[in-house]
Design a protein around this motif. Structure first.
Motif, mmCIF file in Angstrom:
data_model
loop_
_atom_site.group_PDB
_atom_site.id
_atom_site.type_symbol
_atom_site.label_atom_id
_atom_site.label_comp_id
_atom_site.label_asym_id
_atom_site.label_seq_id
_atom_site.Cartn_x
_atom_site.Cartn_y
_atom_site.Cartn_z
ATOM 1 N N LEU A 21 18.279 -69.545 10.848
ATOM 2 C CA LEU A 21 17.934 -68.551 10.070
ATOM 3 C C LEU A 21 17.398 -67.267 10.707
ATOM 4 N N SER A 23 17.054 -63.981 8.633
ATOM 5 C CA SER A 23 16.598 -62.956 7.735
ATOM 6 C C SER A 23 15.034 -62.639 8.087
ATOM 7 N N ASP A 24 14.586 -61.621 7.651
ATOM 8 C CA ASP A 24 13.139 -61.018 8.011
ATOM 9 C C ASP A 24 12.258 -62.093 7.416
ATOM 10 N N ILE A 25 12.279 -62.579 6.263
ATOM 11 C CA ILE A 25 11.307 -63.358 5.434
ATOM 12 C C ILE A 25 11.250 -64.489 6.159
ATOM 13 N N ASP A 26 12.570 -65.221 6.246
ATOM 14 C CA ASP A 26 12.590 -66.665 7.017
ATOM 15 C C ASP A 26 11.917 -66.520 8.430
ATOM 16 N N PHE A 28 9.689 -64.766 9.165
ATOM 17 C CA PHE A 28 8.254 -64.604 9.332
ATOM 18 C C PHE A 28 7.498 -65.999 9.030
ATOM 19 N N GLY A 29 8.238 -66.784 8.317
ATOM 20 C CA GLY A 29 7.647 -68.329 8.326
ATOM 21 C C GLY A 29 7.362 -68.980 9.426
ATOM 22 N N LYS A 44 7.086 -62.478 14.889
ATOM 23 C CA LYS A 44 8.301 -63.246 14.378
ATOM 24 C C LYS A 44 9.239 -63.549 15.441
#
Lengths: 463, 408
Positions: A21, A23-26, A28-29, A44
């Motif tokens: 993964l 992507s920025d949002i992934d 972040f998780g 991140k």
């Protein structure tokens, strides 16, 4: 640090593109855990990599090693000190797909599991076969065994059964350069070479990636029960526990919570608390037969009464016992929810210093005008003072940091230590030198230097 | 005004999600994490995305919108959370915030919202779907939008043969006073997809009382869930007005009854509507809740093995767990399935928006149903029921799916 696309492609080829993964949002998780390290700005990773096999882990480490990329291993990210937070970016190496139970050796009573197995699943798997894996950190249902070993997690049963490292017999570890080693083994007596098993246990992901764990098991106690005791003072509660232990009644666990903690739990549950209650003890006893169990319960009742217990509740069913334990397991989160910020500590002191330590914490709370909930494993001297605060208030933040500093100093002064079971991670880093001394910290650094000369494994942790 | 609302929504989001301790216990029960095990799919992941958004750590990008849309609002996490963090409420608020920010919700939800807002359009669609069912072309419409309905008649002819125990009429035993004015709430889902089941609901109600038929509008849940809060409030006001005469409002859709019960909360700060809304919400009853209160006895007992899929909006939404099971035990051979209260993946329009994830969640439900060897899976929500119909088809006829009104 950016990871070049060609390196990402190589990693995708190893673990499969769907298991990378970026992507920025992934990403972040994978930037937080259950510690009070702020969520924003996010730490991140540049990429999240989710291997399935040891060989994949080794191949990913070889690439990271060749390119000087930071790697932070991660299980369920339920840790309390920032251990799995990728402070330096790079790779978040999520081991949660490695969930195979490799072998159950019933004759030797040992089990080999992959790092991503949930400790709760491991417990249930063993329990279904009459075997017992005792360590039970409050997170055991959703934390991974790899994380438990890496942090040397404790739990409530430590008083009788010890902590994670008491059950780790051997490990499969991928080193910083991608080579794979096996430590320890099934032989009970084993003095061949340094005890690397115990070195990696509790190493917080800074020395190698733990991919498999060999654990010893014990027979499941036949019967167990839970008691809840209420006291008008912390001293009486502690005295009861000490008297129990001295009388040879070793409970599987003896948990203590103060009034503030009780109030936190009561917010979410139908609980009526006698206003005179200052402390609550939850204790689990186990035995080979019902008579033995009843005998222990009676003795505890007598001791508790002699110290003026306000109420004694003996669970009448498995459900009632589970209900009582749910109070304790949900405690940490319930306390955390009482204020915008919570600085939860994990000091550990000699058992007899428990009441004195609580008194000193109370004094610190008064001195700095702060609310500090205290609960912990009174049976083994491990306390969790939780400073409830709002760190966005700078005056308060200042007082909080001073208070935490003094709590650590007092813990060391009574012969204790900084962390009993959560690890040092990011949050206790500033205090490690005062606990270990300069020479002590240097020794850790030399070991780190030997195993991870580039410093790519979980950078920024412990010191 | 608009800006204030935006700030208030973010404050609301932050108030809820800052209670999250990030322990991750929700990951064990989140049905979506169960089929897509990456952090952003879990309740913890979404709550912290929302928290970072409220703190300015994440920008309101389409990625963020997609992440918070990927939630069933099933409340499984809320139930298991030690701090009871209300993920569903946070997601609804953050969706509203994002919709406002982007100058309105997506075209897809706007269209759906507009259709459901309009009584005549709902009826029109219901009619069209009925025709398609009759001529058997519903198979060509994707994603089970027009599920084949297994009717009560078919059910009785299959299970109520000689093996069925004597049917009993319950009319006399109902302790409903003559004065109680019961009104029926005809939900859009029931109207469009399961009109036969709705007719059975009315038949049951008629055996107990003289139900008033009100030309109600949509309960507003689809609007609330997708950033159309203004529409939701308008619909709520309309329904409040329409049911002022009734003493009890009964719905055979768990999502409708749950939403209607929660309406009061949305008007708590509105001096003009507060009291009327509260009165309205207090009158709402789920069908099985009403039936058990009224002492209803199933019209027949059949020799069919039945299991119950508990809609999220029924069990966790309204705390109604015992009533449907009690009725089913009286109506046939009831067997509990594992994970009966786990979301089926329907969740409003979720099953159309995220078919793969929805199918993954449903596959687990199907396995649970098959394990019981039940011949019928019963539920009480049209979206759940359309999912159950899908599962029944996939099972190759191992079981049938029915609304509770059709079997009791």
């Amino acid at each position: 640090m950016m990871i070049a696309n060609e390196i990402k492609e190589k990693i995708r080829a190893i673990v499969g593109p769907e298991n990378v993964l970026d992507s920025d949002i992934d990403c972040f998780g994978y930037s937080y855990d259950s510690s009070f390290v702020p969520l924003v700005p996010a730490n991140k990773p540049d990429i999240v990599v989710r291997p399935l096999t040891t060989e994949q882990v080794a191949a990913v480490m070889a690439i990271a090693h060749a390119n000087g990329i930071a790697v932070t291993p991660r299980g369920a990210s339920s840790g309390r000190t920032g251990g799995s937070i990728p402070l330096a970016g790079g790779i978040s190496l999520a081991l949660d797909r490695m969930t195979r139970i490799v072998e159950l050796d019933e004759e030797n009573m040992m089990i080999t599991v992959e790092a991503g197995v949930l400790t709760g699943d491991l417990y249930n798997f063993c329990a279904a076969r009459g075997l017992f894996y005792p360590p039970d950190p409050a997170s055991y249902k959703y934390s991974t065994i790899g994380g438990n070993v890496a942090e040397n997690a404790g739990g409530m049963r430590a008083v009788k059964y010890g902590v994670t490292n008491n059950y780790v017999m051997g490990l499969e570890v991928v080193l910083a350069d991608g080579s794979i080693i096996n430590t320890g083994g099934k032989a009970i007596k084993n003095v061949t070479g340094y005890n690397l098993t115990q070195l990696f246990t509790g190493s917080e992901g800074t020395l190698g990636i733990i991919t498999k764990v060999l654990l010893r098991l014990i027979p499941m106690p036949k019967v167990r029960n839970t008691l809840q005791l209420m006291f008008g003072s912390l001293d009486e509660a502690c005295a009861t526990i000490h008297k129990m232990l001295q009388s040879g009644i070793v409970p599987a666990s003896a948990e203590l919570m103060d009034k503030i903690s009780l109030q936190a739990v009561a917010r979410h549950r139908k609980m009526e608390i006698d206003p005179a209650t200052e402390a609550c003890v939850i204790t689990e006893i186990d035995a080979d037969n019902p008579e033995g169990l009843e005998n222990q319960a009676k003795q505890i009742e007598v001791i508790a009464q002699s110290f003026g217990a306000l109420a004694i509740r003996i669970a009448q069913s498995a459900q009632e016992a589970e209900d009582i334990w749910a109070i304790r397991r949900g405690l940490s989160s319930a306390v955390g929810a009482m204020a915008p910020d919570r600085l939860g500590e994990d000091i550990s002191v000699p058992r007899n210093a428990f009441p004195e330590m609580v008194r000193r914490i109370r004094k610190i709370a008064e001195k700095y005008n702060l609310t500090i909930a205290v609960y912990g494993h009174a049976g083994d001297g491990n306390l969790h003072p939780s400073v409830l605060c709002d760190l966005s208030n700078s005056d308060q933040a200042d007082r909080v940091h001073k208070a935490v500093h003094e709590i650590f100093a007092e813990a060391l002064a009574v012969g204790g230590t900084l962390s009993g079971e959560h690890g040092i991670g990011i949050t206790k880093r500033p205090y490690i030198a005062s606990a270990l001394g300069e020479a002590g910290v240097n020794t850790l650094k030399m070991i780190k230097q030997a195993l991870d000369p580039q410093g790519i494994l979980n950078p920024g942790k412990i010191w | 005004m608009k800006e204030n609302e935006q700030e208030d929504l973010l404050k609301e989001v932050h108030r809820i999600v800052s209670q999250c301790d990030r322990c991750g216990s929700c990951r064990l029960v989140c049905p979506l994490f169960g089929v897509k095990d990456i952090e952003s799919a879990s309740a913890r992941g979404k709550n912290n995305i929302a928290r970072a958004l409220a703190m300015g750590g994440l920008q309101p990008t389409p990625e963020v919108t997609a992440a918070v849309d990927f939630c069933l609002l099933c409340r499984a996490c809320v139930e298991t959370c030690p701090s009871k963090v209300k993920t569903d409420e946070a997601m609804i608020a953050v969706r509203q915030h994002l919709a406002n920010h982007q100058g309105g919700t997506s075209v897809k939800y706007k269209l759906l919202g507009t259709m459901l807002k309009n009584r005549s359009l709902v009826k029109l669609v219901a009619g069209a779907m009925g025709v398609m069912r009759k001529v058997g072309i519903q198979r060509f419409v994707p994603r089970g939008m027009i599920p084949a309905e297994y009717t009560r008649q078919q059910f009785l002819s299959a299970f109520a043969g000689p093996a069925a125990l004597g049917a009993t009429s319950a009319m006399s035993s109902a302790p409903v006073t003559v004065q109680t004015k019961v009104a029926y709430f005809y939900g859009c889902g029931m109207r469009m997809m399961f009109p036969d089941a709705a007719a059975d609901t009315l038949a049951i109600l008629r055996s107990l009382t003289q139900p008033q038929l009100v030309d109600n509008v949509c309960c507003g849940l689809p609007h609330l869930a997708h950033g159309l809060r203004e529409d939701f409030l308008k619909l709520a006001k309309e329904n409040i007005r329409l049911y002022e005469e009734a003493d009890v409002i009964v719905s055979d859709c768990a999502s409708c009854s749950s939403t209607l019960k929660h309406i009061a909360g949305y008007f708590a700060a509105d001096p003009q509507w507060q009291e009327r809304a509260l009165k309205f919400s207090q009158k709402v009853m789920d069908l099985t809740e009403y039936l058990v209160k009224a002492g209803y006895q199933p019209r027949q007992r059949v020799n069919a093995k039945m299991t119950f899929h508990e809609p999220c909006h029924l069990g966790r939404g309204q705390g109604i767990k015992k009533q449907p099971r009690e009725l089913l035990k009286a109506a046939g051979d009831f067997v509990e399935m594992a994970g009966a209260d786990t979301c089926c993946g329907g969740a409003g329009s979720f099953h159309m928006d995220y078919p793969a994830a929805s199918d993954g969640v449903l596959a687990k439900k199907q396995a649970s149903i098959e394990k019981t060897n039940a011949q019928i899976v019963v539920t009480e929500c049209p979206i759940c029921l359309s999912q159950m119909v899908k599962a029944a088809e996939k099972s190759g006829g191992k079981f049938r799916a029915m609304h509770i009104s059709q079997v009791i």
